[in-house]
Design an enzyme around this catalytic site. Structure first.
Site, PDB file in Angstrom:
ATOM      1  CG  HIS A 255      -1.843   1.159   1.310  1.00 36.14           C
ATOM      2  ND1 HIS A 255      -3.149   1.116   0.892  1.00 36.14           N
ATOM      3  CD2 HIS A 255      -1.645   2.424   1.751  1.00 36.14           C
ATOM      4  CE1 HIS A 255      -3.714   2.309   1.063  1.00 36.14           C
ATOM      5  NE2 HIS A 255      -2.817   3.117   1.589  1.00 36.14           N
ATOM      6  CD  GLU A 256       1.456   3.630   3.650  1.00 39.11           C
ATOM      7  OE1 GLU A 256       1.654   4.686   3.021  1.00 39.11           O
ATOM      8  OE2 GLU A 256       0.398   3.401   4.279  1.00 39.11           O
ATOM      9  CG  HIS A 259       0.261   6.261  -0.617  1.00 36.06           C
ATOM     10  ND1 HIS A 259      -0.719   7.031  -1.173  1.00 36.06           N
ATOM     11  CD2 HIS A 259      -0.356   5.549   0.375  1.00 36.06           C
ATOM     12  CE1 HIS A 259      -1.886   6.808  -0.558  1.00 36.06           C
ATOM     13  NE2 HIS A 259      -1.686   5.905   0.385  1.00 36.06           N
ATOM     14  CD  GLU A 285      -5.759   5.411   0.214  1.00 36.40           C
ATOM     15  OE1 GLU A 285      -4.810   6.182   0.466  1.00 36.40           O
ATOM     16  OE2 GLU A 285      -5.966   4.357   0.852  1.00 36.40           O
TER      17      GLU A 285
END
Ligand code: ZN
Length: 491
Positions: A255-256, A259, A285
């Site tokens: 997830h990170e 980003h 996101e």
């Protein structure tokens, strides 16, 4: 472009990047006793930033730009917007909101200890009153909630969002019911201990595997994973390791990393300009959810990576084949808690919050009735009966801080992510073959060219429309979850 204007833009970016760095350190390595000094230093940096932003000279330069070309116009537009937000809110209100946030947090903690929403209600009442005032000061859109939404998702409006969320709800509620009626996938993670060092080592292999440049970034640990970009050459990620299950570390990292790939992908020529940022939290996101869910929870991805994970956990994963593993990482379950929710039920948690926040700002719902409304909506949307306030209206810290209008950006990220990924699949016929070989580079190149390099040149919806041919839609996400979970659960 006027030299003074350009220099001021660069100066603001430099200050902002130091704020980011100091905050990253605060959440990772700063010793406990550093809190007071860091708080003061951050306060000074932020007020310096604010002074340089609201400086009347900057206003003059922005109003009389000798800007030439689209990029310079876009820079002026972005900075003018930020400056206008910073000048419209009176200092008295900024201070009152900060104080209300601190008091709100204390009341929220007490209320959670007592398991009693009423303990939190007076503080929340005060915060909502201030947020209404704040929305009026900004005056964006047609209703108060628009101003709050617009702060995170520029250009988005409640009236635009409400029908989209209703459409999404109509897709998800029956889908979740159908999934609930099917047998649960085998839990391959429970009842085992997953060694910390092995988890960490695997996540450090995942980062370069998806294209994250470890010479232009790093990963550390924090209680709540986050990402922070100082510049394209310095992007910091964090993850969280739990000994009971490797899932938070693996999917937190992916997830990170999503980003972080966005932050590393801004066009080098936009360095130290307002264009080197995402036009909204929803678009940011979309990148994290795309890598975490659409790529990271896919069968081809694990055909390549399960053997690698198995090297770190030979006995824990003994006898677990890739199909079983894939099913286990896509388990759908109705839960009370948003942060524990899977990608199907997650959006129902967001829809619930959006409806309550909007009603609060409109004055259609009293603060004292929030927990009853919450519990009622949990029944309709998720089919669950809330027993403890900590599983209901007291679960998120956001309202205690005074953050309203933030939650919808998570679901916007899911919708935009699915639409972008559908477009990527049309553009890259070999996408899944590549992913199964462990090669994500074509996908990353496509995202760089379509989304990352654009930075803040266009509004989010304009960009999505340029890339996908349509703006904000539910269809792509709906098709994705129906197809994937149909296959997973035999629907
Ligand atoms: Zn995120």
């Amino acid at each position: 472009m006027k030299t003074e204007l350009k220099e001021r833009m660069q100066e603001l970016r430099d200050l902002a990047s130091l704020v980011e760095l100091a905050q990253w350190d605060q959440d990772t390595y700063m010793p406990k006793k550093g809190a007071e000094g860091r708080g003061a230093a951050l306060g000074t940096l932020k007020s310096l930033y604010h002074q340089r932003l609201v400086d009347p000279y900057l206003g003059e330069w922005l109003d009389a730009p000798d800007a030439q070309g689209f990029d310079e116009d876009a820079m002026v537009r972005v900075l003018r917007r930020e400056r206008s937000l910073a000048t419209k809110v009176p200092e008295r209100l900024v201070r009152a909101l900060a104080e209300a946030g601190a008091a709100g947090l204390a009341a929220w903690k007490r209320a959670r200890d007592e398991q009693r929403f009423g303990t939190f209600a007076p503080a929340l009442e005060h915060t909502v009153r201030l947020r209404r005032e704040y929305a009026d000061a900004l005056g964006t859109g047609d209703e108060r909630y628009d101003a709050l939404l617009d702060a995170y998702e520029p250009g988005m409006r409640s009236a635009r969002l409400a029908p989209v969320f209703s459409e999404l709800q109509a897709v998800l509620v029956p889908l979740v019911q159908a999934i609930e009626a099917r047998p649960k996938p085998v839990d391959v993670f429970g009842g085992k201990t997953w060694a910390d060092a092995a988890q960490w080592a695997f996540t450090m292999e995942l980062l370069p595997a998806v294209g994250f440049d470890l010479d232009a970034g790093r990963q550390d640990r924090s209680v709540h994973p986050f990402s922070s970009g100082q510049s394209v050459g310095d992007v910091r990620l964090t993850t969280r390791v739990s000994l009971d299950t490797p899932l938070p570390a693996i999917f937190g990292t992916l997830h990170e990393a999503g980003h972080g790939l966005f932050e590393q992908g801004f066009a080098p020529k936009d360095f130290r300009t307002p264009l080197a940022q995402s036009p909204s939290l929803g678009l940011h996101e979309s990148q994290s959810r795309l890598w975490e869910n659409l790529v990271g929870r896919s069968l081809p991805f694990w055909k390549h990576h399960l053997p690698r994970l198995r090297r770190h956990f030979p006995s824990e994963l003994d006898g677990v084949d890739v199909e079983t593993f894939w099913k286990a990482v896509n388990r759908v379950e109705r839960t009370f808690i948003r942060v524990e929710a899977d990608e199907v039920t997650y959006n129902l948690h967001v829809i619930l919050r959006f409806q309550i926040e909007r009603a609060l700002l409109r004055g259609e719902l009293d603060v004292k009735d929030v927990d009853a409304a919450w519990n009622e909506k949990t029944r309709t949307l998720l089919g669950l009966t809330v027993q403890r306030a900590a599983d209901g209206a007291l679960q998120d810290v956001h309202w205690a801080w005074g953050d309203f209008g933030y939650f919808p950006t998570y679901t916007l990220g899911n919708l935009y992510g699915a639409s972008l990924f559908a477009a990527a699949q049309r553009a890259l016929p070999n996408l899944w073959v590549d992913v199964e070989r462990g090669d994500c580079s074509a996908l990353l190149r496509w995202l760089r060219a379509t989304v990352h390099h654009a930075g803040y040149r266009w509004s989010t919806e304009a960009l999505i429309e340029k890339v996908t041919g349509r703006g904000l839609v539910v269809d792509d996400f709906a098709a994705y979850v129906r197809q994937k979970y149909g296959a997973l659960y035999g629907l």
